[in-house]
Design an enzyme around this catalytic site. Structure first.
Site, short mmCIF file in Angstrom:
data_model
loop_
_atom_site.label_atom_id
_atom_site.label_comp_id
_atom_site.label_asym_id
_atom_site.label_seq_id
_atom_site.Cartn_x
_atom_site.Cartn_y
_atom_site.Cartn_z
N GLU A 231 0.89 -1.16 0.00
CA GLU A 231 0.00 0.00 0.00
C GLU A 231 0.92 1.21 0.00
OE1 GLU A 231 -1.65 3.14 0.76
OE2 GLU A 231 -2.02 2.46 2.80
N CYS A 265 -2.07 8.86 2.91
CA CYS A 265 -2.03 8.49 1.50
C CYS A 265 -3.40 8.66 0.85
CB CYS A 265 -1.49 7.08 1.31
SG CYS A 265 -2.10 5.90 2.50
#
Length: 455
Positions: A231, A265
């Site tokens: 990720e 993010c």
């Protein structure tokens, strides 16, 4: 030694002794043995431990939240929310893992066949600092539910949180060694992680972090023929179409960009607005940004804390300055804040275009880049003009899903801010990584999907 620092003051918090090679070896072996025993434990017993973990998280919430705030500067109310979300996730898997992990019969005629989801062993987790508790437990809770163990390499600036998580699981009644924290000297991290991935006792690896770290971990996992979940970064588009509820979109945009001081993010970073509503959106958005209160993140009135490290602030300032030189217009903010701590003014740039750092790169901090599109077609082109593909938020009365289907991302939220939820898979596309966390997909990532055929 590893020294943690309070980013609100720039002062040291605590020191931790780095592990020797022998101590790392001992941690790996203990984790491997604990995972083997845990994999043989009944599913009901594993899930009872998750229920205890949820209760322990809530009991320890004041201490954990204060530690998060001290180590990385998250406003205290957001830190408390991070702990609560982790508790909710533990409860989700305690309730739903029996169905997710149940054997699935397959009709193949006269023989009996089924699919089973079985534990794989010890999983190495390389985790970032921006959500010190949630990032770890988002992965660890389903992984533990599936019957695996966790070997945790956390970011050095949240070493206290990593140590606290190891103790938290022990206090919740999990076996010794099932979640083991590695405290490593930063210079030794790349070589140590590569050695661990190659170690036969490590079954798989997951990383949440930078693209550079993800490339190294993914390559090492490939060489070892081991499963990996990455990720990575994101530069999420927040799209406002001409038929959107502009006041609602502008209010949501402030939350979408400046939560966790912009250090996420999945924070919206590129705001792509149709020209017909751009003036109204910008006026309302800037007004909202200028109401943010910056200061001591332990103060409940504060809505914007410091950046977690000074080097992050330096990098953010460079991105803003270079974008302005390239033609972006600064509407508010744009400078580091003088004084103690690593604060940066909440910033809005307009006129952002491909080729500018604020548009092309991931901006990890309180900076919003607004691009104005002539029409829906240009909105889609601009939204797709990125190496990343994590989340997407589209604001529109009628065309949200239609537009979202033409923009590449791991998740699309219509008239809502992108967020993770234990009921839904979470992960990215393109340079934002691969694999999924949360939901059924997340718990099955680190299981052996095994076929049984009995004639």
């Amino acid at each position: 030694m590893i020294t943690t620092t309070n980013p609100a003051t720039g002062r040291p918090l605590a020191r931790y002794e780095s592990m020797t090679h022998a101590q790392v070896e001992d941690a790996v072996q203990r984790g491997f043995d604990a995972a083997a025993r845990w994999g043989g434990t009944s599913l009901p017993a594993r899930l009872e431990a998750l229920t205890r973990l949820a209760a322990q998280l809530r009991t320890e919430s004041p201490r954990l939240a204060a530690l998060i705030t001290a180590e990385m500067g998250k406003p205290i109310a957001e830190a408390e929310g991070e702990v609560e979300k982790s508790a909710v996730t533990a409860e989700y898997y305690a309730a739903h893992a029996p169905a997710i992990l149940a054997d699935e019969p397959v009709d193949v005629g006269e023989p009996k066949a089924w699919i089973a989801y079985e534990p794989i062993g010890l999983v190495l987790a390389v985790m970032p600092w921006n959500f010190p508790v949630w990032q770890v437990l988002r992965f660890a809770v389903p992984t533990l539910a599936a019957g695996n163990g966790v070997l945790l390499k956390h970011s050095p600036n949240v070493t206290g949180s990593a140590v606290a998580l190891q103790q938290l699981l022990l206090d919740a009644g999990f076996p010794e060694g099932l979640l083991t924290t590695l405290v490593l000297d930063e210079a030794e991290v790349p070589a140590t992680i590569e050695e661990l991935i190659a170690d036969d006792r490590i079954a798989a690896v997951t990383l949440t972090g930078s693209n550079r770290a993800g490339a190294a971990v993914g390559a090492a996992a490939g060489r070892a023929s081991k499963r990996s979940v990455l990720e990575l970064g994101g530069s999420d588009a927040f799209v406002v179409l001409a038929d959107a509820d502009v006041p609602a979109a502008a209010a949501a945009a402030v939350k979408a960009r400046f939560t966790n001081s912009g250090q996420s993010c999945v924070c919206a970073k590129r705001f792509i607005v149709e020209a017909a509503v751009a003036e109204e959106f910008l006026e309302l958005f800037v007004q909202g940004v200028e109401t943010l209160k910056s200061g001591d993140p332990a103060d409940r009135a504060v809505t914007l804390g410091p950046l977690a490290r000074d080097d992050l602030r330096v990098a953010l300032h460079r991105q803003v300055a270079e974008s302005v030189v390239a033609g972006a217009k600064l509407l508010t903010g744009g400078q580091p804040v003088d004084g103690p701590g690593y604060y940066f003014e909440p910033t809005v740039l307009t006129g952002a275009t491909p080729g500018m750092p604020a548009f092309d790169e991931e901006t990890f901090g309180p900076v919003a880049a607004v691009a104005i599109a002539a029409d829906r077609a240009e909105v889609i082109t601009l939204a797709n003009s990125t190496q990343y593909g994590l989340g997407l938020s589209v604001w529109s009365a009628e065309h949200g899903v239609e537009v979202a289907r033409r923009i590449t991302s791991g998740a699309a939220f219509i008239n809502a801010v992108v967020a993770s939820d234990p009921r839904l898979p979470f992960g990215g596309t393109k340079n934002s990584g691969y694999g999924r966390e949360l939901s059924a997909a997340g718990i099955r990532e680190f299981t052996n999907t095994r076929t049984y055929w009995v004639a």
